[in-house]
Design a protein around this motif. Structure first.
Motif, PDB file in Angstrom:
ATOM      1  N   PRO A 221      -7.230  21.557  85.043  1.00 17.01           N
ATOM      2  CA  PRO A 221      -7.295  20.531  85.804  1.00 17.01           C
ATOM      3  C   PRO A 221      -8.708  20.402  86.839  1.00 17.01           C
ATOM      4  N   VAL A 222      -9.412  19.266  86.557  1.00 18.22           N
ATOM      5  CA  VAL A 222     -10.686  19.144  87.176  1.00 18.22           C
ATOM      6  C   VAL A 222     -10.654  18.051  88.326  1.00 18.22           C
ATOM      7  N   ALA A 223      -9.491  17.292  88.285  1.00 17.26           N
ATOM      8  CA  ALA A 223      -9.599  16.200  89.371  1.00 17.26           C
ATOM      9  C   ALA A 223      -8.285  15.870  89.401  1.00 17.26           C
ATOM     10  N   ALA A 224      -7.859  15.659  90.852  1.00 15.13           N
ATOM     11  CA  ALA A 224      -6.524  15.214  91.044  1.00 15.13           C
ATOM     12  C   ALA A 224      -6.557  13.991  92.238  1.00 15.13           C
ATOM     13  N   GLU A 225      -6.182  13.006  92.433  1.00 16.36           N
ATOM     14  CA  GLU A 225      -6.675  11.640  92.925  1.00 16.36           C
ATOM     15  C   GLU A 225      -5.510  10.852  93.169  1.00 16.36           C
ATOM     16  N   VAL A 226      -5.210  10.299  94.540  1.00 18.22           N
ATOM     17  CA  VAL A 226      -4.179   9.202  94.767  1.00 18.22           C
ATOM     18  C   VAL A 226      -4.534   8.036  94.172  1.00 18.22           C
ATOM     19  N   GLY A 227      -3.616   7.455  93.190  1.00 15.19           N
ATOM     20  CA  GLY A 227      -3.913   6.354  92.432  1.00 15.19           C
ATOM     21  C   GLY A 227      -3.545   5.131  93.315  1.00 15.19           C
ATOM     22  N   PRO A 228      -3.658   3.861  92.551  1.00 14.66           N
ATOM     23  CA  PRO A 228      -3.264   2.695  93.252  1.00 14.66           C
ATOM     24  C   PRO A 228      -1.688   2.524  93.238  1.00 14.66           C
ATOM     25  N   ASP A 229      -1.054   3.303  92.311  1.00 17.12           N
ATOM     26  CA  ASP A 229       0.550   3.371  92.505  1.00 17.12           C
ATOM     27  C   ASP A 229       1.070   4.465  93.463  1.00 17.12           C
ATOM     28  N   GLY A 230       0.474   4.999  93.768  1.00 17.87           N
ATOM     29  CA  GLY A 230       0.944   5.954  94.808  1.00 17.87           C
ATOM     30  C   GLY A 230       1.076   7.268  94.237  1.00 17.87           C
ATOM     31  N   ALA A 231       1.012   7.183  92.839  1.00 21.27           N
ATOM     32  CA  ALA A 231       1.185   8.777  92.321  1.00 21.27           C
ATOM     33  C   ALA A 231       0.023   9.315  92.224  1.00 21.27           C
ATOM     34  N   VAL A 232       0.058  10.626  92.063  1.00 17.85           N
ATOM     35  CA  VAL A 232      -1.353  11.503  91.948  1.00 17.85           C
ATOM     36  C   VAL A 232      -1.714  11.679  90.492  1.00 17.85           C
ATOM     37  N   TRP A 233      -3.115  11.208  90.223  1.00 17.51           N
ATOM     38  CA  TRP A 233      -3.375  11.361  89.007  1.00 17.51           C
ATOM     39  C   TRP A 233      -4.091  12.427  88.728  1.00 17.51           C
ATOM     40  N   ILE A 234      -3.869  13.321  87.535  1.00 17.68           N
ATOM     41  CA  ILE A 234      -4.619  14.497  87.463  1.00 17.68           C
ATOM     42  C   ILE A 234      -5.285  14.338  85.989  1.00 17.68           C
ATOM     43  N   ALA A 235      -6.681  14.711  86.191  1.00 20.44           N
ATOM     44  CA  ALA A 235      -7.541  14.802  84.833  1.00 20.44           C
ATOM     45  C   ALA A 235      -7.396  16.297  84.266  1.00 20.44           C
ATOM     46  N   ASP A 236      -7.092  16.564  83.242  1.00 18.82           N
ATOM     47  CA  ASP A 236      -6.763  17.880  82.796  1.00 18.82           C
ATOM     48  C   ASP A 236      -8.041  18.195  81.711  1.00 18.82           C
ATOM     49  N   TRP A 237      -9.078  18.714  81.852  1.00 18.33           N
ATOM     50  CA  TRP A 237     -10.271  18.968  80.804  1.00 18.33           C
ATOM     51  C   TRP A 237      -9.596  19.582  79.609  1.00 18.33           C
ATOM     52  N   TYR A 238      -8.564  20.216  79.701  1.00 16.62           N
ATOM     53  CA  TYR A 238      -7.694  20.960  78.579  1.00 16.62           C
ATOM     54  C   TYR A 238      -8.744  21.285  77.461  1.00 16.62           C
ATOM     55  N   ASN A 239      -9.254  22.414  77.845  1.00 16.15           N
ATOM     56  CA  ASN A 239     -10.235  23.083  76.818  1.00 16.15           C
ATOM     57  C   ASN A 239     -10.183  24.627  77.113  1.00 16.15           C
ATOM     58  N   PRO A 240     -10.463  25.481  75.958  1.00 10.17           N
ATOM     59  CA  PRO A 240     -10.262  26.723  76.033  1.00 10.17           C
ATOM     60  C   PRO A 240     -11.641  27.430  76.821  1.00 10.17           C
ATOM     61  N   ILE A 241     -12.650  26.421  77.049  1.00  4.80           N
ATOM     62  CA  ILE A 241     -13.856  26.862  77.580  1.00  4.80           C
ATOM     63  C   ILE A 241     -14.224  25.964  78.670  1.00  4.80           C
ATOM     64  N   CYS A 242     -13.813  26.633  80.005  1.00  2.00           N
ATOM     65  CA  CYS A 242     -14.029  25.633  81.360  1.00  2.00           C
ATOM     66  C   CYS A 242     -14.867  26.276  82.142  1.00  2.00           C
ATOM     67  N   ASN A 243     -15.634  27.671  81.835  1.00  2.00           N
ATOM     68  CA  ASN A 243     -16.494  28.491  82.474  1.00  2.00           C
ATOM     69  C   ASN A 243     -17.909  27.611  82.080  1.00  2.00           C
ATOM     70  N   HIS A 244     -18.805  27.508  83.068  1.00  2.00           N
ATOM     71  CA  HIS A 244     -20.104  26.693  82.764  1.00  2.00           C
ATOM     72  C   HIS A 244     -21.088  27.928  82.446  1.00  2.00           C
ATOM     73  N   ASN A 245     -21.533  29.014  83.355  1.00  2.00           N
ATOM     74  CA  ASN A 245     -22.368  30.021  83.214  1.00  2.00           C
ATOM     75  C   ASN A 245     -21.995  30.888  82.235  1.00  2.00           C
ATOM     76  N   PRO A 246     -23.102  31.615  81.478  1.00  2.00           N
ATOM     77  CA  PRO A 246     -23.007  32.601  80.654  1.00  2.00           C
ATOM     78  C   PRO A 246     -22.377  33.938  81.418  1.00  2.00           C
ATOM     79  N   TYR A 247     -21.457  34.729  80.909  1.00  2.00           N
ATOM     80  CA  TYR A 247     -20.883  35.732  81.662  1.00  2.00           C
ATOM     81  C   TYR A 247     -20.934  36.934  80.492  1.00  2.00           C
ATOM     82  N   ARG A 248     -21.399  36.904  79.660  1.00  2.00           N
ATOM     83  CA  ARG A 248     -21.362  38.167  78.492  1.00  2.00           C
ATOM     84  C   ARG A 248     -23.038  37.888  77.949  1.00  2.00           C
ATOM     85  N   LYS A 249     -23.281  39.166  77.520  1.00  2.00           N
ATOM     86  CA  LYS A 249     -24.671  39.158  77.242  1.00  2.00           C
ATOM     87  C   LYS A 249     -24.868  38.416  75.765  1.00  2.00           C
TER      88      LYS A 249
END
Length: 630
Positions: A221-249
Motif C-alpha cells: 500500500p502506497v496511499a490511503a486517503e479519506v474519500g468523498p464517501d467517508g471510506a478510506v481508499w487504499i492504493a496498493d502498488w501490488y508488486n513484488p518489487i517495491c524497493n527503489h534503490n539497488p541493494y545488491r551488487k
C-alpha cells in the motif's frame, strides 16, 4: 509533466482536458522516488505539495525558490510560490486536520510531522529556518508476517507514504480528526496511530494499530486517503518489487536512479475501500448554486466542505462572504466562509489560529490587537502564535518591542510552548529598538535560556544590520551598566565581518547536483541528523586528508562515532557501484567548499588510486578500522 507543473483544463465541459498550461518549471528528476508528490487543495486557495531530495529550483516573478526535502505551496494560476518548511528526507505524506493544521510524513524515521513556523518568517529577520517539527516518537510497527524486506530504520517506518487525517464521521467518533493513516509498503500495512494536540505541538502515537495489514508478499500500500464517501481508499502498488534503490551488487541502475528488474509488475495494482461494516456512504451534496455550497459547508466530510468553499470563492465576492460569516452562528460554517472571503491571503499558521478563535471576522492588522492577544494567557497558544507572526510581518515599531519585552519577562509558558516561543523571539528580532530600550531603562538582568537566546539573536542581527537600532539607543547603552548594555555597545563597535563569496569550481558545481544522493541523511545545510548522521559542515574527517572521505564514500561507514563532541550511530551505504571516480571527486569538492568549509580540491586520479587499494574490502568501514580521530 517532467520538470514542469502543468494545469490541465476542461474549457468546453465535456469532461476531457482540452487546454494545457505550464504554471512553472524546475522539478528535479534525478531520482524518481524523490520528486514532487501529494498535490492537494489547501484551506487558503493555494495548492500544496511535497518534494524529496531531487529538489526544486523554480524561478517565478524574478524570485528563485530553491529547495529539497520539504513542503511547498503555489497559486493555481502559477503567479505565486512559497517553500513553507523543509523536512528531514523524502517526503511522501501530506494532509490537513479539520482546523487546517498542516501535517505530513517523511519516508525514513519521521512518519509524522507538523508545520511549526514557516521559513519566510525566519528569513524576514535573517535567521536560518527550522525543519518541520517531529510528532512521532519512533515507535515499532506491527506487521503480521516476517516475509518483507525493509531498508533502515528496521522495524519502524522506513518508507512511510501518506499521512491522511480521518476527517469524516463514517468511522467511530474516536477516529474523527484523531487518527492518521500512514502506509509502509515493504511491510504490507497501513498504520493508524492517534494524533493529538498538546499546546502548540502535535503528538502521534500508537503505531502498533493497523487499518490494513497483509501477509501477501506482493501487497504494498502506497496511499490511503479519506474519500468523498467517508471510506478510506487504499492504493496498493501490488508488486513484488517495491524497493527503489539497488541493494545488491548485481542490480543495475536504470532511469530515475531505480534499479532494473524484470520482476516489476505493471498490471496488477489494486484499490480498496475500507469502512465500518453496515455503514452507508456519505451523501454527495449538490454544488450547483450558492445556496447548495452554503449548505455543504456544514457537511460532516471535510472533502465536501473544502469543495463547497472553492465553489463560493469562484461564485461570490469577498465582501458578501465576509458579511455571511458575520451573520453565521455555526462555527464550522463561519470558519469556511471566512476562509472563502480571504481566499489566497492567509497561510496555515493564520488558518489554524482562526479555527480556534470565536471571531466572526478576518484577522486584523492592528498591532495593539495582536499584542493584546499575546498578553492574554488564556488564549489558545496557536492563536497567540499566529498573532506573534503577524508582528513579524509588521513594520518595526519601538512600542511593539517594549510590549514584547514585558511579555517574555512575565510569561513562563513561552518556554513550554516552543513554537509560540519561537514566534515571539522572531517578533522581537523584528522590533528590537523598544525591546532593548525597555531592558536598559528598567535595568533588567537577562536570566533564563530563552531570554538569553533572544538577546543573542537580536544582537547578531544588529551586527549584520546596524541600522535596526538607533544611535540614541547605543548612546543610552554607553551610559548604562549591566551585561546587556555592555553587549550592545560591543556589538555596535564590532559589526559582523563581510562574508567573502568564493566562486564555485566546475567540479564543485557538478558535485552540488550529485550531493542530492547524500542530502536525505546529511541535509541541505550539511548539519546531518541528531544521533544518526554526523554533520559535514566543519567536519575534521571531511576536511583533512581526502583519503579518509574517499574510503567512506566508496565502501560506507557503520557503527558508533563521535563528531563535534556528540555521538552518532547510523549506517552509510557504500557508493562504489553508483558513483564513478569523477563523481566521487565532484561531490567531495562540493562538500569540502560548502557551508563555510575550506579544503583543497580532490581529483579523480586520487579516487581511482584509493578505489584500487581497497577493492577487496566487502563490508562498510568502522571508525576503528579507519584508525582515525575526530
Amino acid at each position: 509533466d517532467g520538470p514542469n507543473m502543468v494545469m490541465l483544463r476542461d474549457t468546453d465541459g465535456n469532461d476531457k482536458a482540452d487546454r494545457r498550461e505550464v504554471l512553472w518549471s524546475g522539478i528535479g528528476l534525478r531520482d524518481t522516488h524523490a520528486c514532487v508528490s501529494n498535490l492537494r487543495h489547501g484551506f487558503d486557495g493555494w495548492v500544496y505539495a511535497t518534494v524529496g531530495y531531487s529538489g526544486l529550483d523554480v524561478s517565478l516573478n524574478n524570485v528563485r525558490h530553491k529547495s529539497s526535502q520539504g513542503v511547498f505551496r503555489f497559486l493555481p494560476d502559477g503567479t505565486g510560490f512559497e517553500v513553507l518548511q523543509n523536512t528531514s528526507n523524502n517526503t511522501w505524506g501530506l494532509s490537513f486536520t479539520e482546523e487546517g493544521d498542516l501535517v505530513g510524513s517523511t519516508a525514513n524515521g519521521n512518519p509524522s510531522w507538523f508545520l511549526s513556523v514557516p521559513n519566510r518568517y525566519f528569513k524576514m529577520v535573517g535567521r536560518d529556518p527550522q525543519q518541520v517539527s517531529k510528532a512521532d516518537r519512533g515507535e515499532k510497527l506491527a506487521p503480521i508476517t516476517w516475509d518483507y524486506f525493509q531498508n533502515n530504520p528496521k522495524g519502524l517506518h522506513s518508507s512511510a507514504a501518506g499521512h491522511a487525517v480521518y476527517t469524516s464521521n463514517r468511522f467511530p467518533k474516536e477516529w474523527q480528526n484523531k487518527r492518521v493513516f500512514i502506509c509502509e509498503p515493504p511491510m504490507h500495512l497501513v498504520t493508524a496511530p492517534a494524533m493529538k494536540r498538546r499546546g502548540d505541538r502535535f503528538e502521534t502515537s500508537g503505531f502498533e494499530h493497523n487499518l490494513y495489514a497483509s501477509a501477501d508478499a506482493w501487497s504494498a500500500p502506497v496511499a490511503a486517503e479519506v474519500g468523498p464517501d467517508g471510506a478510506v481508499w487504499i492504493a496498493d502498488w501490488y508488486n513484488p518489487i517495491c524497493n527503489h534503490n539497488p541493494y545488491r551488487k548485481h542490480l543495475e541502475l536504470g532511469t530515475g536512479n531505480a534499479f532494473r528488474s524484470d520482476d516489476r509488475d505493471r498490471s496488477h495494482g489494486r484499490i480498496y475501500r475500507v469502512f465500518p461494516a453496515g455503514t452507508k456512504d456519505d451523501l454527495q451534496p449538490k454544488l450547483e448554486s450558492e445556496a447548495d455550497a452554503l449548505e455543504a459547508l456544514d457537511h460532516p466530510n471535510l472533502f465536501w466542505r473544502l469543495a463547497a468553499q472553492r465553489v463560493l470563492t469562484e461564485s461570490s465576492n469577498s465582501e458578501r462572504l465576509a458579511a455571511l460569516a458575520k451573520a453565521e452562528d455555526g462555527p464550522r460554517v463561519r470558519f469556511h466562509l471566512l476562509l472563502a472571503a480571504s481566499n489566497q491571503q492567509l497561510d496555515p499558521v493564520q488558518i489554524a489560529g482562526l479555527a480556534r478563535s470565536s471571531s466572526d471576522s478576518l484577522p486584523t492588522n492592528s498591532l495593539n490587537a495582536h499584542l493584546e492577544c499575546l498578553h492574554d494567557l488564556s488564549r489558545d497558544p496557536l492563536i497567540r502564535k499566529a498573532a506573534a507572526l503577524r508582528l513579524v510581518e509588521a513594520t518595526p515599531d519601538a512600542m511593539v518591542g517594549a510590549e514584547l519585552a514585558k511579555l517574555v519577562l512575565s510569561d513562563k509558558s513561552l518556554q513550554e510552548n516552543h513554537h509560540l516561543g519561537d514566534a515571539v523571539r522572531l517578533a522581537i528580532i523584528r522590533h528590537p529598538e523598544g525591546f532593548f530600550r525597555f531592558l536598559l531603562e528598567t535595568k533588567q538582568e537577562v536570566k533564563g535560556r530563552y531570554t538569553v537566546r533572544i538577546v543573542k539573536d537580536s544582537l547578531t542581527r544588529f551586527r549584520a544590520s546596524p541600522d535596526i537600532l538607533s544611535d540614541g539607543l547605543v548612546a543610552l547603552a554607553r551610559l548604562s551598566n549591566g551585561a546587556i548594555a555592555k553587549d550592545l555597545v560591543k556589538a555596535a563597535e564590532k559589526p559582523a565581518p563581510l562574508v567573502q563569496m568564493t566562486k564555485q569550481s566546475p567540479s564543485a558545481a557538478r558535485g552540488e547536483r550529485a550531493y542530492l544522493a547524500c542530502v536525505a541523511c546529511h541535509q541541505p545545510n550539511g548539519k546531518g541528523l541528531p544521533d544518526t548522521f554526523p554533520p559535514l559542515a566543519g567536519s575534521k574527517r571531511l576536511l583533512g586528508n581526502p583519503e579518509l572521505p574517499i574510503k567512506i564514500i566508496l565502501k560506507g561507514l557503520q557503527g558508533e562515532l563521535e563528531a563535534g563532541g556528540k555521538k552518532f550511530n547510523g549506517v552509510m551505504p557504500g557508493h562504489e557501484l553508483l558513483l564513478k571516480d569523477k563523481e566521487v571527486a565532484d561531490v567531495l569538492n562540493y562538500v569540502r567548499s560548502a557551508w563555510g568549509n575550506q579544503a583543497p580540491e580532490v581529483d579523480a586520479a586520487k579516487v581511482k588510486e584509493i578505489r584500487g587499494e581497497i577493492s577487496d574490502r566487502k563490508t562498510p568501514w568502522t571508525i576503528d578500522a579507519l584508525s582515525t580521530k575526530n
